[in-house]
Design a protein around this motif. Sequence first.
Motif, mmCIF file in Angstrom:
data_model
loop_
_atom_site.group_PDB
_atom_site.id
_atom_site.type_symbol
_atom_site.label_atom_id
_atom_site.label_comp_id
_atom_site.label_asym_id
_atom_site.label_seq_id
_atom_site.Cartn_x
_atom_site.Cartn_y
_atom_site.Cartn_z
ATOM 1 N N THR A 1 0.844 -1.183 0.000
ATOM 2 C CA THR A 1 0.000 0.000 0.000
ATOM 3 C C THR A 1 0.884 1.239 0.000
ATOM 4 O O THR A 1 2.055 1.189 0.377
ATOM 5 N N GLU A 2 0.314 2.364 -0.389
ATOM 6 C CA GLU A 2 1.082 3.604 -0.421
ATOM 7 C C GLU A 2 1.159 4.269 0.949
ATOM 8 O O GLU A 2 2.109 4.990 1.239
ATOM 9 N N SER A 3 0.151 4.030 1.795
ATOM 10 C CA SER A 3 0.070 4.781 3.052
ATOM 11 C C SER A 3 0.280 3.939 4.297
ATOM 12 O O SER A 3 0.699 4.459 5.340
ATOM 13 N N PHE A 4 -0.012 2.624 4.222
ATOM 14 C CA PHE A 4 0.008 1.797 5.433
ATOM 15 C C PHE A 4 1.015 0.652 5.352
ATOM 16 O O PHE A 4 0.889 -0.329 6.062
ATOM 17 N N GLY A 5 1.981 0.786 4.494
ATOM 18 C CA GLY A 5 3.025 -0.216 4.441
ATOM 19 C C GLY A 5 2.654 -1.428 3.612
ATOM 20 O O GLY A 5 1.766 -1.372 2.749
ATOM 21 N N ASN A 6 3.287 -2.506 3.915
ATOM 22 C CA ASN A 6 3.194 -3.690 3.084
ATOM 23 C C ASN A 6 2.982 -4.920 3.954
ATOM 24 O O ASN A 6 3.578 -5.058 5.016
ATOM 25 N N PHE A 7 2.137 -5.812 3.470
ATOM 26 C CA PHE A 7 1.746 -6.988 4.224
ATOM 27 C C PHE A 7 2.154 -8.246 3.459
ATOM 28 O O PHE A 7 2.169 -8.264 2.226
#
Length: 883
Positions: free
Chosen positions: A647-653
């Motif tokens: 994601t651009e705003s909440f990081g990466n999962f």
Amino acid sequence: MQMRYLSACLMLLLNAPLHANEVKQQTTDPQCNDKNNKQCKEIERITVKGQYIGIEVPEVIGRAYLDRNFIEATPKGNGDINELIALLPGVQLSEDYYSIDNLAEISAPEISISGAKPWQTGFMIDGMNYNNRLDPASASRIGASENEVSGGVQSMNINSQIVESITVYDHNIPADFGDFSGGVVDAETISPFSTDTRVSFGIRGNRSDWGEYHIIDNDEPDDTAEGQDAIEPPIYEKTNIDFSIQKKLNEQHALLMSVSYLKSDISDISLSAQKVESRENINALLKYSYRDGWVDSLDLSVMYAPYTSDSYLKDVLNSDYQVEGGSFGFTANLAEETRFGHFSSKFNMSQSDNNRTGPAHFYTWLQAKGKEWGQLADQSADSTPVSEYGGYGNLDNTQTSFNWRNTLTLERKKWGKTEHAIRVGAELNHQNYERTRQQNYYKYDSPIQYSSTSAQLNCSGYTLDCVEQSFYVDLDTLAEQLGGSIDFNNPEHLLAYSNNVATTAQYFNSRLVTPSEQIDVSLNKAALYATDVITWKQFDFHFGVRYDYDDFFKNHNIAPRLSMGYDVFNDGNTLLTAGLNRYYDAGLLGYKIKEQQKFAYREYRPIQSGYLQAWLPSSYTGNFRYIYDNVKSPYDDEIALGLRHATESFGNFAVKYVHRDKKEQLSRNEETNLKNDGYQYITIYNNGTGESERYSLSWDAKFGDHSIWANASYSQNSESNSDYTATPDNTPIESLVYYEGELMSLSELDTLKANFGRPVTANFGWNTDWTNTFSTGLTATYSGSYTTAIKSSSDQRIGIGSECTTCEAVEIFVPKYEAHTFDSRIMFALSSRWDYQISQSQSLEVRLDISNLFNARSHAITEGNSGIEPGRMFWLGVSYNYE
């Protein structure tokens, strides 16, 4: 040069932890104002837009990437890279890491990846494998033994000071890598081209009075309770000195020299007296790099990493011994863009040693007059009171390795609607092992206290393993003092007689003989590998295969490496991955050593009329040898599924599931075959199985100057070999252990221990640059409870029969293990760095590392036991930098 520039850009993009979208734009040279000038030309500029991914790289290959920023920001203790790797999902640290004994240790802590044994992970630095193939499992068994030098899984300890990046592969591992069934750790040393000129000198320290301790008494921690001063924490001091210099000579040549020295001195109580252990480790690197000349790149490195330890066996009299180990290595890595594609060639050689110098023999005496020192030892109340003396003798081990790997990555080709990136390679490997024991080693483990009214014990000249009864005054003098004779029915006379005994008669009627030996074995291996990465629509398919052959098992091993990724929304943000892979195990050299190794045998001696007779070979304990005939190579089959979302705003999962089936694992049969050469042969089969399963969830993000990451894993591991009843008749005596009321072999116990592991683990990290000169790094780790077997502080006395009518029953001592449950724990660590700019080119850095930040219990002391656990510990360091 244009091809080299584009190749360099491609390699940068492949290794950068970014989720990238390319924007191509045609423009003209800004220095060209006249558009009619024929020298003016259009330039294609590539702008990369993306967000920071963090640890786990968003791709089909299952790898995590730790860059230099992560390495510097993360809290550290001794500074070994394994401390950093243990923060990744699916990686577990050895329980020894949290024990009080680890305060003295400076060698690399053991790690396990995807449920495999520590030695089943492949360790590489600059393309050079530094696994210890001598007997890596010995490090997790006993501190030392007659047939093993505790050396560890790795042939050298790599300090993070010399490392630029660490890549850890745990699933969907490319066909380029072989000889592992756990994971692969691939470290790269610092590039001399990373700066024009840099000089750094630093010193870090840690000592006992900078820390806190938990005194555990019957699992009731009370640091302030009276009477607990009987258990004293160790007194120790650790010092780490680093020096490095980098110099970019010009655009083509650069040099790097780095030296890291780590020393540890620790005091402990042995036989109620203070003793000191010392350890030293050096990491020295000399690296020369060459760019854009007759080849695109050439790196030549020399690594020197010796390790020494001056130690002793706890509560054993005159047991001081020295271990000298470590490794020397040379690497030559070349890369060139050819008309066929990118070619790389990596050649390396290394030699590692693991040698012990110590007392020639080991004696387990009964506690009696003249042998009383065992009363000062820490022995359990239910064990036989003994007094131990000596050590495990001298043993020299040397391992030499040569490896040459060549890889060609062809230019990407479009075939129809698909795009192909083909990589092919070949690898040659030679390993040699030398093992020397100059003289027979004797372990005296069957003491007999002699008592006879007819004849006194006569040792017949055996002065080391037999003690005759002696008195302070002769019996005639004592009789005169008692009125002319000694009346043993008179309590006063009996007490006087007992007080007059200086040494009680005792001797050994059996001993374990480990014969002298000279082993020199070699192993040659060859491998071919190929991978085709096919891009079609929203799919990436990795079709790989690896072929291995060795001249020991003589098996043709084919390992498919098949994985795929699906870009769900065709925007590069959501990737589904799956893989079917096979990994063949390492350790073949260790098996070849076992075939040549001389195992211990037992001798006995009769006694007649109080006179000891000569030592004779025992008939019920023969000479053992292993035989590996028609044995298949053990391997793991892997199924891996994953989902990665950026994601651009909440990081990466990232979510992943990794399942491995261990097949064709080596195990032994119950029976032994006696052949004409007098040896009892233990035949090895492929009846062992195993299984590991892991679910992992990870997240990372970057918010301004704050980098945050977290992961959690749930895993289950099991391993099963064909069970057999371990007895002195079918198992080498030195491989017998006592566990939960029964005898078993050490290998069987290791299998049992592998059935347990921390099922739930979690890690958290938060790195922040608060100002231009001050930054912190915080980590938290959670480990769930589990049950395993641990070695007891005492040995078990067992009977193994009698040889003759003139011999008493033989009783020996074997290591005793017990089942214990380790409780769950949560541990925090903090690092803080402050930079002070002396001038434009000079600066000072002050660093503080705090382990166990909140002084929590590590639960290294299990329920019902007493001991010490390390609490909050401080490392303080300062370094001078010129750049």
